[in-house]
Write an enzyme that holds these catalytic residues in place. Structure first.
Site, short mmCIF file in Angstrom:
data_model
loop_
_atom_site.label_atom_id
_atom_site.label_comp_id
_atom_site.label_asym_id
_atom_site.label_seq_id
_atom_site.Cartn_x
_atom_site.Cartn_y
_atom_site.Cartn_z
N CYS A 2 0.83 -1.22 0.00
CA CYS A 2 0.00 0.00 0.00
C CYS A 2 0.86 1.27 0.00
O CYS A 2 1.98 1.26 0.52
CB CYS A 2 -0.89 0.02 1.22
SG CYS A 2 -1.92 -1.43 1.39
N ARG A 27 5.02 0.36 -5.94
CA ARG A 27 4.97 -0.50 -4.75
C ARG A 27 4.07 -1.71 -4.95
O ARG A 27 4.16 -2.68 -4.18
CB ARG A 27 4.46 0.31 -3.54
CG ARG A 27 5.41 1.41 -3.13
CD ARG A 27 4.76 2.36 -2.14
NE ARG A 27 4.56 1.78 -0.83
CZ ARG A 27 5.37 1.94 0.20
NH1 ARG A 27 6.46 2.67 0.05
NH2 ARG A 27 5.11 1.41 1.36
N TRP A 73 -2.96 -2.64 -1.55
CA TRP A 73 -2.60 -4.01 -1.93
C TRP A 73 -3.38 -4.89 -0.95
O TRP A 73 -3.13 -4.85 0.25
CB TRP A 73 -1.10 -4.20 -1.77
CG TRP A 73 -0.56 -5.48 -2.33
CD1 TRP A 73 -0.19 -5.71 -3.63
CD2 TRP A 73 -0.31 -6.70 -1.61
NE1 TRP A 73 0.27 -7.00 -3.75
CE2 TRP A 73 0.21 -7.62 -2.54
CE3 TRP A 73 -0.47 -7.09 -0.29
CZ2 TRP A 73 0.57 -8.92 -2.18
CZ3 TRP A 73 -0.12 -8.38 0.07
CH2 TRP A 73 0.40 -9.28 -0.88
N ASN A 99 -1.83 1.85 5.90
CA ASN A 99 -0.94 0.76 5.47
C ASN A 99 -0.70 -0.11 6.70
O ASN A 99 -0.48 0.42 7.79
CB ASN A 99 0.42 1.27 5.00
CG ASN A 99 0.32 2.05 3.71
OD1 ASN A 99 -0.75 2.18 3.13
ND2 ASN A 99 1.45 2.58 3.26
N GLY A 100 -0.69 -1.42 6.52
CA GLY A 100 -0.42 -2.30 7.65
C GLY A 100 -1.63 -3.15 7.97
O GLY A 100 -2.58 -3.24 7.18
N GLU A 485 18.44 -16.71 -9.17
CA GLU A 485 18.00 -15.34 -9.42
C GLU A 485 17.46 -15.19 -10.85
O GLU A 485 16.44 -14.53 -11.08
CB GLU A 485 19.17 -14.37 -9.15
CG GLU A 485 18.91 -12.91 -9.45
CD GLU A 485 17.73 -12.30 -8.70
OE1 GLU A 485 17.16 -12.94 -7.82
OE2 GLU A 485 17.36 -11.16 -9.06
N LYS A 489 13.69 -14.02 -11.71
CA LYS A 489 13.41 -12.85 -12.55
C LYS A 489 12.43 -13.22 -13.65
O LYS A 489 11.49 -12.49 -13.92
CB LYS A 489 14.68 -12.35 -13.24
CG LYS A 489 15.62 -11.36 -12.67
CD LYS A 489 15.16 -10.13 -12.04
CE LYS A 489 14.38 -10.33 -10.79
NZ LYS A 489 15.00 -10.08 -9.53
N GLU A 492 8.74 -14.01 -12.24
CA GLU A 492 7.96 -12.92 -11.66
C GLU A 492 7.48 -11.91 -12.70
O GLU A 492 6.42 -11.32 -12.53
CB GLU A 492 8.70 -12.23 -10.52
CG GLU A 492 9.93 -11.47 -10.90
CD GLU A 492 10.67 -10.91 -9.69
OE1 GLU A 492 10.04 -10.67 -8.66
OE2 GLU A 492 11.88 -10.70 -9.80
N HIS A 508 19.33 -35.50 -10.32
CA HIS A 508 18.53 -36.07 -9.23
C HIS A 508 17.05 -35.72 -9.35
O HIS A 508 16.34 -35.71 -8.36
CB HIS A 508 19.10 -35.59 -7.88
CG HIS A 508 20.54 -35.96 -7.71
ND1 HIS A 508 20.94 -37.25 -7.43
CD2 HIS A 508 21.68 -35.24 -7.85
CE1 HIS A 508 22.27 -37.29 -7.37
NE2 HIS A 508 22.74 -36.08 -7.63
N LYS A 607 6.42 -4.17 -4.19
CA LYS A 607 7.84 -3.84 -4.09
C LYS A 607 8.37 -4.00 -2.67
O LYS A 607 9.49 -4.44 -2.47
CB LYS A 607 8.06 -2.39 -4.58
CG LYS A 607 9.51 -1.98 -4.67
CD LYS A 607 10.24 -2.73 -5.79
CE LYS A 607 11.72 -2.43 -5.81
NZ LYS A 607 12.45 -3.48 -6.55
C1 F6R Z 1 12.41 -10.05 -6.72
C2 F6R Z 1 12.04 -9.18 -5.64
C3 F6R Z 1 11.66 -9.79 -4.33
C4 F6R Z 1 12.42 -9.08 -3.21
C5 F6R Z 1 11.93 -9.59 -1.84
C6 F6R Z 1 12.71 -8.97 -0.71
O1 F6R Z 1 12.73 -9.34 -7.86
O2 F6R Z 1 12.05 -8.00 -5.78
O3 F6R Z 1 11.89 -11.15 -4.31
O4 F6R Z 1 13.77 -9.31 -3.38
O5 F6R Z 1 10.58 -9.29 -1.69
O6 F6R Z 1 12.58 -7.60 -0.69
P1 F6R Z 1 13.61 -6.66 0.06
O7 F6R Z 1 14.92 -6.81 -0.59
O8 F6R Z 1 13.03 -5.29 -0.10
O9 F6R Z 1 13.62 -7.12 1.48
#
Ligand code: F6R
Length: 612
Positions: A2, A27, A73, A99-100, A485, A489, A492, A508, A607
């Site tokens: 949010c 976000r 959100w 928010n929260g 990673e 990427k 997502e 395996h 985010k």
């Molecule tokens: C992937 C991504 C998420 C964040 C995760 C942790 O691209 O952005 O997997 O890495 O939510 O977020 P932070 O780093 O903000 O704690």
């Protein structure tokens, strides 16, 4: 997650709020709303994007110099018009954005219902609006006091803004667990969940602490008090954020801009911290804790998502160079599994946003057991750096694309500097090796630039594989976390199922998936277990899998086997992730664009994940 923006001043609030909401879109959210007071309170909200809200409010009264906006959100209740914020009190005069999560909203709601309150949404937030009204009526107090009393009854996390039609010269904000920043302008104030909606109006900001309430009245100075009614002196800081960092700067998407920013963001991460001549690879914020780190029994890295992958690279680096045992934990698992933590442990929490709820909870747990807590965060002034004993900012600049790119390489850069410095000071690497690594690290930004030159070729490869239904990413050693990673990427932002594995693990289980339909991305750079990876490539080839390989420039062995090779410059094995991650970021970006996906705001993702 949010987002919050609010304004009080002499200007019309609506354009400021809408622009602020657009800034907060990164976000992640599923509905948006706005409240304005001009004699009377007007609330407009709807499911969907900020553009839908603008459309909805097009022909409506949007006047007023006091107002607030929210992107939601969904947590309590589906993403729909009714659950969107702002929420109003029973009498329709008080309105709130939040928010929260209010954990005890249910008993509060039942109590209010028994006193005749009727609710129109499934949210915890509406309960708070009604509670404030209820208190104001019963206690016969002003809005600020009613908010303060209400917050003493609330269990959970919140960043809230409250306004009332009856007190149209007043804006109230409060926070606990969720961030909140107040912008101080000339005869005007802003409140936001992060600085992005504020930076174009003022650089003077006050970050609220937990359980603080900001009371902002026209023509008066900002007042801050705690929910226990203690007055606080506002501490005004200057924002370092630049407006350009929040614009796309000619790129089609923030993600692409951020991928291309990496030569600079990595340089910014190293700035002032690296000097081969002076044998310096130190992180200023950790200087006072160096001895304790060197004497640690063990490092525990806690993080989520991409930051967890950076943590895995950190494990290889720290064990390799400083010979200190490292465990890397998902923060969400660590916090709930009664882990063994002692005062001789050092916990490193990695987080781009500095707000991730699980990482924060893991920190609190480790802190209560006496461990030293070090933070590696990007967002200045966020919650995690203020909770840790010490730490290092990554200085990658604002990352707006939901998929983390430049934050990852900056996190790995900090971990590399930390490992080199610990190794040298511990005597586990020689001075010559130390100099070699520092020199090579300094060369990384220009090597990233070279790696980015493969963009057109990667775009072509993306066009051939954009319709694949699955992808496998394989790597070994330092490139194993990079494989994870790369897969994250891709899934997502393109919604293609992808798995990352240590290449040898393929036998395996995952090998059963391989046929002529399966693209397999190998990260097969020279050094490390290169020959072993070459054997793994052969195993995939024998089963007709399609091979895309990231190789060191000049490689001919893999070239003769793979369907496609993407070259990256040669570097020290320890630094390879800083280069091998780049083509994988570009590959997922182009595939997602070609599939018509919303690259910067992928579905369901946020985010900053501020709920567990
Ligand atoms: C992937 C991504 C998420 C964040 C995760 C942790 O691209 O952005 O997997 O890495 O939510 O977020 P932070 O780093 O903000 O704690």
């Amino acid at each position: 997650m949010c987002g919050i923006v609010a304004y009080i001043g002499k200007k019309e609030a609506y354009p400021i709020l809408i622009k602020g909401l657009h800034r907060l879109e990164y976000r992640g959210y599923d509905s948006a709303g706005i409240a304005l007071i001009n004699g009377k309170l007007n609330v407009y909200k709807c499911k969907g994007k900020v553009a839908d809200l603008e459309n909805f409010a097009k022909d409506k009264d949007k006047s007023g110099t006091l107002g607030m906006g929210h992107t939601r959100w969904a947590t309590h209740g589906a993403p729909n018009d009714a659950n969107a914020h702002p929420h109003v009190s029973q009498d329709g005069k008080i309105t709130i954005i939040h928010n929260g999560i209010i954990e005890n909203y249910h008993p509060l709601k039942e109590g209010l219902k028994s006193r005749g309150h009727v609710f129109t949404s499934d949210t915890d937030t509406e309960v708070l609006a009604h509670l404030i009204e209820d208190i104001q009526k019963n206690e016969n107090c002003d809005l600020a006091e009613a908010v303060r009393i209400a917050l003493n009854e609330v269990i959970g996390a919140y960043a809230i803004v409250v306004i009332s039609q009856e007190e149209p010269n007043q804006l109230i904000g409060a926070k606990k667990g969720s961030p909140m920043v107040v912008g101080v302008g000339d005869d005007e104030f802003f409140i936001a969940s992060d600085a992005t909606p504020i930076v174009e109006h003022t650089k003077n900001v006050v970050y609220l602490e937990d359980e603080e309430i900001a009371i902002i009245r026209r023509g008066e100075e900002l007042k801050i008090k705690t929910i226990k009614n203690k007055n606080k002196t506002p501490y005004v800081q200057e924002l370092e954020m630049q407006l350009e960092a929040l614009e796309k700067g000619g790129y089609e998407h923030f993600m692409l801009k951020e991928i291309y920013e990496q030569p600079r963001s990595i340089k910014d991460t190293m700035r002032g911290r690296l000097d081969e001549e002076k044998l310096k690879a130190g992180l200023g914020g950790l200087r006072n804790y160096q001895q304790r780190m060197l004497n640690a029994d063990r490092f525990i890295i806690v993080a989520c998502g991409t930051s967890w992958h950076a943590g895995l690279v950190g494990e290889y680096l720290i064990e390799d160079l400083a010979r200190i045992p490292v465990e890397v934990e998902y923060a969400s698992e660590f916090r709930y599994r009664n882990p063994i933590i002692t005062e001789k442990d050092v916990v490193i929490a990695i987080s781009q946003s500095g707000e991730t709820a699980d990482t924060l909870a893991a920190i609190e747990l480790a802190k209560s057991k006496g461990a030293l807590i070090i933070g590696i965060c990007n967002v200045v002034g966020s919650t995690i750096p203020r909770t840790t004993h010490a730490g290092s900012y990554t200085h990658a600049g604002p990352e707006i694309g939901v998929a983390s790119t430049k934050a990852f390489t900056s996190q790995v850069t900090v971990l590399t500097m930390m490992a080199i410095s610990l190794g040298y000071n511990k005597g586990t690497i020689t001075e010559a090796r130390y100099r070699q690594l520092v020199n090579e690290l300094e060369a990384i930004p220009s090597k990233v630039e070279m790696a980015l030159k493969a963009n057109d070729q990667i775009k072509y490869i993306a066009s051939l594989f954009k319709d694949a239904r699955n992808f496998l990413y394989l790597g070994r050693g330092y490139n194993f976390p990079v494989a994870l990673e790369g897969a994250l990427k891709l899934k997502e932002i393109s919604y293609i199922h992808a798995e990352g594995y240590p290449a040898a693990e393929m036998k395996h289980g995952p090998i059963a998936l391989i046929d002529e339909e399966m693209p397999v991305v190998f990260i097969a750079t020279k050094k490390g277990a290169y020959e072993k990876v070459v054997s793994n490539i052969q195993e995939v080839k024998a089963r007709k899998g399609k091979i895309i390989a990231i190789v060191t420039e000049g490689d001919t062995t893999v070239k003769s086997m793979a369907d496609f090779v993407i070259e990256i410059p040669d570097t020290e094995e320890e630094l390879v992730p800083l280069l091998s991650a780049i083509p994988l970021q570009l590959l997922s970006y182009h595939i997602a664009v070609m599939r018509g996906c919303n690259v910067d705001q992928p579905r369901n993702l946020a985010k900053a994940v501020t709920v567990e």
